[in-house]
Scaffold this motif. Structure first.
Motif, PDB file in Angstrom:
ATOM      1  N   UNK A  83      -7.050 -46.914  -5.028  1.00  0.00           N
ATOM      2  CA  UNK A  83      -6.356 -48.019  -4.369  1.00  0.00           C
ATOM      3  C   UNK A  83      -5.179 -47.494  -3.556  1.00  0.00           C
ATOM      4  N   UNK A  84      -4.406 -46.591  -4.139  1.00  0.00           N
ATOM      5  CA  UNK A  84      -3.248 -46.020  -3.423  1.00  0.00           C
ATOM      6  C   UNK A  84      -3.702 -45.258  -2.186  1.00  0.00           C
ATOM      7  N   UNK A  85      -4.822 -44.526  -2.316  1.00  0.00           N
ATOM      8  CA  UNK A  85      -5.309 -43.745  -1.182  1.00  0.00           C
ATOM      9  C   UNK A  85      -5.830 -44.655  -0.071  1.00  0.00           C
ATOM     10  N   UNK A  86      -6.472 -45.753  -0.437  1.00  0.00           N
ATOM     11  CA  UNK A  86      -6.936 -46.710   0.573  1.00  0.00           C
ATOM     12  C   UNK A  86      -5.749 -47.284   1.347  1.00  0.00           C
ATOM     13  N   UNK A  87      -4.699 -47.626   0.625  1.00  0.00           N
ATOM     14  CA  UNK A  87      -3.506 -48.135   1.300  1.00  0.00           C
ATOM     15  C   UNK A  87      -2.916 -47.097   2.254  1.00  0.00           C
ATOM     16  N   UNK A  88      -2.885 -45.848   1.795  1.00  0.00           N
ATOM     17  CA  UNK A  88      -2.337 -44.788   2.650  1.00  0.00           C
ATOM     18  C   UNK A  88      -3.200 -44.576   3.882  1.00  0.00           C
ATOM     19  N   UNK A  89      -4.520 -44.525   3.688  1.00  0.00           N
ATOM     20  CA  UNK A  89      -5.406 -44.320   4.831  1.00  0.00           C
ATOM     21  C   UNK A  89      -5.283 -45.465   5.831  1.00  0.00           C
TER      22      UNK A  89
END
Length: 821
Positions: A367-373
């Protein structure tokens, strides 16, 4: 059922009979329809199609049925107007006093109930009238039958239409589709090639901001990205100029992205929408967004609105109603097709079936990586979104799931997206045949007195570690019993003077029956499917045949009668007991039996070829015994067939934990597959997701070593040392399902509920670790695991059963290590 085309006139004129080879209509053969002029390009000569969706509605002119179907060319919509709803009532003189004038028409019919009462047909111009008036009649003490069938389902079943159909009247063009008004429908054997797209969305949270929507199909792929305020003009230009796996569109807001998706689907016009947790998450969120923004959720064909209907009972899943399109969730279809996975996540299934998974690792980090991307690398987010769609497509292809859904619909008459539905499938197959035999059926839920029927026969096992165990399995035992002993609702009602005796007072007609003949047709169809290599159809037939016993034993079935189910299960008990006696008379021990299988001990010595010969001789002897016994004792032909299913080179049957009695439905064995040796587990901890990965790995490796006579003590010591050194912390996670709301747990609060109460977010499952301070949810990154807990509650229980056969235990091995110092 409609006025002039009333099914009852068709019944008695013999115009509505099952189509020849109707069970083979899906996927066994694809016929060349060009010579017969049945192509959609030549609508003047009629058309064949396959049903996608069905709907009905009350109108002032009567009930209107609406069907969408796939054809060789364009989609076809069929509208049938002026239809009537029908139910039946036991004929009584006082009936006229209870029928409101102008709202119901009554007709005497040459039909009767299964217990011999004459009935009349009641015809209504609206389904609402049927529901209201039939309820009033029941309150008045009249007996109402078959009032619980939906109009569209009854229309199809009485014409033996199970997916494939044909119309003779030419349809007309209506935009992208064809339309036919009030044609005559007949059963056909059309095998469709359905157009499918996969859909997946990315959001900031379970119900957070919508970031992107990806759709992929055979000939097109697109990603609709909702612009982030931080993206520069150069970034946006690079994104839209990409020539990667999908065309990327940058939209200014969620509304624009939703409109773009709906336009794309209208343009590419798929029959199927595929996804992973598609209905509960993706489509449900898209519908909520449309509603919030004041947009019509026009996911259906012809601009029709779709709806996501929540389940009406606890743990019942939502249903997607999309006119003209079918939403298939990969998780549900895999389960319906009897595929089994430890986890049904897209990542886990992709890894197991395809050898590849998602582009971003799982858990909270995903989830955190999706937000960052989304903020920093939207091109990578688009690629991730598209890959989820491609994974879904590949799993559907690899597992043959679309072909399975077509085959199941062709067999049962149920919609392509129907989950479960064994009772409804039984109705669709059985009721039209019952009507043609001159009978009608009760409503679901009519009270039936009597005892519950027993379950399958499970022998007490003989625990221990064995060599050379053969598993002899009765092929489709319950369908074979139904077919051999003529077990059937109609047959029980029309038993006659020379019946086949059942159990608990049941008696069955030798000539008048439906279910044994139906099973014979299905059996022949499955043999043909297997011969032609059509695994999805073979799988679908096996599932529906094996569901018949469960249906007859369910109070949710309109034919429920404990005598029916008992005549199946108790006959199964008798067959297994007598088969065991036969095997033991030949000099072999039977160490276990379960429902339709017997576990025969050969013992040490014989090579695999010799064991196979013993198994072949045992099956020949048993098949000969039953083929001679049933005609002699019951005057029926035997359809029982036993076969050698498995040869375990080594086999372990545990005791019930804390007891000396042998376990049931829990065992493990070593089998040979080609040149490879594999350990197979049934019911033990290594195949149960509620045990930790550490316990499952330990059991698999320990059993492998013992079955292969390899040293195992050092392995136990090394694993315990690695556990205490923190090298196994990643394998200590429990994953358990929350079956009730947290507030329902008051007196007994198990560890997973304690962990869930500490978690910030709670879904259907909770992951936690047992620490020195109690259970802690995984999201809190727990430290200080309680290693003694894992040794005592995970390692020792899964190892001690088989170690006991070696005269030791996990604790004894670890204590022996301490004495060395």
């Amino acid at each position: 059922l409609a006025g002039r085309d009333s099914v009852w006139s068709l019944c008695f004129q013999g115009a509505c009979q099952p189509a020849a080879g109707s069970f083979l209509s899906a996927g066994i053969r694809r016929r060349d329809r060009i010579d017969r002029g049945m192509m959609a390009g030549d609508p003047s000569r009629g058309i064949e199609g396959f049903l996608l969706t069905r709907q009905w509605r009350d109108t002032p002119e009567g009930i209107e049925l609406s069907f969408w179907a796939a054809t060789e060319g364009r989609a076809l919509r069929i509208r049938l107007t002026g239809q009537e709803a029908v139910c039946f009532v036991v004929a009584e003189e006082r009936l006229a006093d209870w029928l409101p004038a102008g709202r119901v028409r009554r007709e005497p019919l040459a039909l009767q109930t299964l217990d011999g009462h004459a009935v009349e047909g009641l015809y209504f111009r609206s389904q609402r009238d049927l529901v209201e008036i039939s309820a009033q009649l029941r309150e008045a003490g009249l007996r109402i039958l078959e009032s619980d069938l939906k109009p569209a389902d009854r229309y199809l079943m009485e014409r033996f239409i199970r997916g494939a159909f044909q119309i003779s009247t030419p349809p007309v063009g209506r935009g992208r589709a064809l339309e036919a008004l009030n044609p005559q429908l007949r059963a056909a054997s059309f095998a469709p090639s359905l157009r499918a797209v996969a859909l997946d969305i990315e959001t900031g949270d379970l119900d957070g901001d919508l970031y992107s929507i990806a759709v992929t199909g055979a000939d097109a792929a697109a990603v609709f990205l909702v612009a982030h305020s931080s993206w520069t003009a150069a970034q946006r230009e690079r994104l839209t100029a990409q020539t990667g796996p999908a065309r990327i569109s940058i939209l200014p807001d969620e509304r624009s992205a939703l409109e773009a998706l709906l336009e794309w689907l209208a343009e590419h016009d798929p029959d199927l929408i595929l996804g992973w947790n598609l209905i509960e998450f993706d489509l449900a969120l898209l519908e909520r967004r449309c509603r919030r923004l004041g947009l019509r959720f026009t996911l259906g064909r012809g601009g029709e609105s779709a709806a996501i209907l929540p389940g009406t009972a606890p743990n019942q899943r939502s249903v997607a109603r999309i006119p003209g399109r079918v939403a298939l969730d990969g998780i549900e279809v895999l389960r319906n097709a009897t595929w089994s996975f430890e986890s049904y996540s897209l990542e886990a299934v992709g890894r197991e079936l395809l050898g590849r998974g998602k582009l971003i690792e799982g858990g909270d980090q995903r989830v955190k990586e999706i937000r960052r991307l989304y903020r920093e690398a939207p091109d990578q987010l688009a690629a991730y979104n598209v890959e989820d769609c491609r994974l879904t497509e590949a799993i559907f292809e690899r597992a043959g799931l679309i072909d399975f859904c077509i085959a199941r619909a062709s067999l049962t008459g149920l919609p392509l997206d129907r989950s479960g539905g064994s009772v409804a499938a039984f109705d669709h197959l059985y009721l039209p045949r019952l009507h043609r035999a001159g009978y009608v059926a009760p409503n679901v839920g009519e009270p039936m007195e009597g005892q519950e029927s027993p379950g399958g026969y499970v022998m007490d096992s003989k625990s221990g570690l064995y060599e050379n165990v053969l598993v002899l399995d009765f092929k489709s035992l319950y369908p074979s019993i139904i077919r051999s002993f003529k077990i059937d609702p109609l047959g029980m009602a029309a038993a006659g003077d020379d019946p086949v005796e059942g159990f608990r007072g049941a008696r069955f007609s030798r000539e008048r029956h439906i279910l044994p003949t139906l099973i014979a047709e299905l059996w022949a169809a499955r043999d043909q499917a297997k011969a032609s290599g059509n695994e999805p159809l073979s799988r679908a037939i096996k599932i529906i045949m094996n569901s018949f016993y469960g249906v007859l034993g369910s109070p949710g079935c309109r034919f429920f009668d404990p005598r029916l189910a008992s005549s199946i299960t108790l006959r199964g008990h008798e067959i297994l007991r007598r088969s065991r006696e036969r095997i033991e008379a030949l000099g072999y021990a039977v160490i276990y039996g379960d429902t339709d299988s017997l576990f025969v001990l050969v013992g040490p010595g014989p090579e695999p070829a010799a064991c196979a010969a013993i198994g072949a001789e045992l099956t020949r002897s048993l098949n000969r015994f039953w083929s001679e016994t049933l005609p002699r004792e019951h005057g029926v032909e035997s359809y029982l067939e036993i076969e050698l299913e498995q040869h375990y080179l080594r086999f372990f049957m545990p005791t019930i934990r804390g007891s000396e009695l042998g376990s049931k439905k829990r065992y493990a064995g070593l089998v040979r597959r080609g040149v490879e040796l594999q350990v197979r587990f049934t019911g033990l901890e290594s195949v149960r997701s509620d045990w930790t990965p550490l316990a499952r790995e330990f059991q698999r490796e320990l059993f492998r070593r013992i079955f292969l006579d390899q040293p195992f003590e050092d392995y136990v010591r090394e694993l315990a040392a690695e556990l205490r050194a923190g090298k196994r912390d990643h394998q200590l996670v429990y994953r358990k399902r929350l079956r009730r709301p947290l507030e329902d747990y008051q007196v007994n609060v198990p560890p997973h509920v304690q962990a869930a109460r500490k978690a910030k977010k709670v879904g259907r499952y909770i992951e936690y670790v047992m620490t020195q301070y109690g259970p802690e949810p995984l999201e809190r990154h727990p430290t200080a695991p309680d290693y003694d807990h894992y040794l005592e509650k995970q390692i020792a229980p899964v190892g001690d059963g088989i170690l006991q056969c070696k005269g030791t235990s996990v604790q004894a091995i670890l204590d022996n290590q301490l004495t060395l110092f």
